[in-house]
Write a protein that holds these residues in place. Structure first.
Motif, short mmCIF file in Angstrom:
data_model
loop_
_atom_site.label_atom_id
_atom_site.label_comp_id
_atom_site.label_asym_id
_atom_site.label_seq_id
_atom_site.Cartn_x
_atom_site.Cartn_y
_atom_site.Cartn_z
N THR A 6 0.85 -1.43 -0.05
CA THR A 6 -0.13 -0.07 0.03
C THR A 6 1.02 1.33 0.04
OG1 THR A 6 -1.80 -1.07 1.33
CG2 THR A 6 -1.93 1.08 1.14
N LEU A 17 -3.33 9.50 -3.94
CA LEU A 17 -3.23 9.42 -2.56
C LEU A 17 -3.73 10.81 -1.99
CD1 LEU A 17 -2.17 8.14 0.23
CD2 LEU A 17 -0.07 9.23 -0.20
N GLN A 21 -6.74 9.69 -0.27
CA GLN A 21 -6.52 9.07 1.10
C GLN A 21 -5.69 9.95 1.76
OE1 GLN A 21 -7.32 6.60 2.78
NE2 GLN A 21 -8.26 5.27 1.68
N SER A 24 -4.07 8.51 5.22
CA SER A 24 -3.72 7.08 5.22
C SER A 24 -2.54 6.66 6.36
CB SER A 24 -3.23 6.62 3.85
OG SER A 24 -1.92 7.43 3.47
N LEU A 27 -3.91 5.10 9.56
CA LEU A 27 -4.47 3.93 9.24
C LEU A 27 -3.51 2.75 10.08
CD1 LEU A 27 -5.27 3.49 5.46
CD2 LEU A 27 -6.88 3.87 7.54
N GLN A 48 3.25 12.32 1.83
CA GLN A 48 2.01 13.16 2.07
C GLN A 48 1.86 14.34 2.67
OE1 GLN A 48 -0.46 10.33 4.68
NE2 GLN A 48 -1.89 10.60 2.99
#
Length: 178
Positions: A6, A17, A21, A24, A27, A48
């Motif tokens: 992932t 992404l 997401q 993420s 998670l 990110q």
């Protein structure tokens, strides 16, 4: 294994992404990478939340770009390209007008001529709405998707909405007078 796949997939396609997401890193399966593959987790975190400067610093501190990315079968050129697009979004979310020279330095470009290419690529990704003012060597930002939606971003949006409201109220008042 799932977290590893992932994370690598997210790094290969960080624009998706970014769009789908954003959280993420929160998670549990991704957080497990902290103890199983801290380098990959750190790289995902840079993708990110970071900028091209953060990316270059991180890869340098972790054995160099080629060595680090080879472990995960990632292409350095592609990773740098994605980071420049994401970095431009970060800067554009903070500023309405960006000088070409400032953007060139921010994106760590060798040639200042490349600024227009990166703006066009970022607009093409759907993350930015901007226009180029070649005469004054500026990028005029109409809209940029924020990379994070934390208290600072909400505050900036509130301030922008207040400014728009004030402008609209001024226009209405002006029209009523006429």
């Amino acid at each position: 294994q799932v977290a590893h796949e992932t994370a690598v997939g997210a790094i290969r396609d960080p624009v998706s992404l970014f769009i789908y997401q954003r959280d993420s890193l929160q998670l549990r399966v991704i957080n497990a990478l902290k103890s199983h593959d801290a380098q990959l987790f750190g790289l995902l975190q840079v993708f990110q939340e970071g900028t091209i400067a953060d990316y270059l610093e991180y890869t340098s501190a972790n054995g160099g770009e080629d060595a680090l990315l080879k472990k995960y079968d990632l292409d350095p050129s592609s990773c740098q390209s994605h980071m420049r697009i994401l970095s431009l979004c970060t800067l554009a979310a903070e500023k309405d007008i960006i000088d070409y020279d400032e953007l060139s330095q921010y994106l760590r470009l060798q040639e200042s001529d490349d600024v227009e290419r990166w703006v066009i690529d970022t607009v093409g990704s759907g993350l930015l709405d901007a226009k180029l003012d070649q005469m004054s060597a500026k990028v005029i930002v109409r809209r940029a998707k924020p990379r994070k939606l934390g208290p600072q971003e909400w505050s900036a949006m509130r301030n922008q909405l207040a400014a728009w409201k004030s402008t609209v109220e001024g226009l209405i008042t002006s029209l009523e007078k006429q």
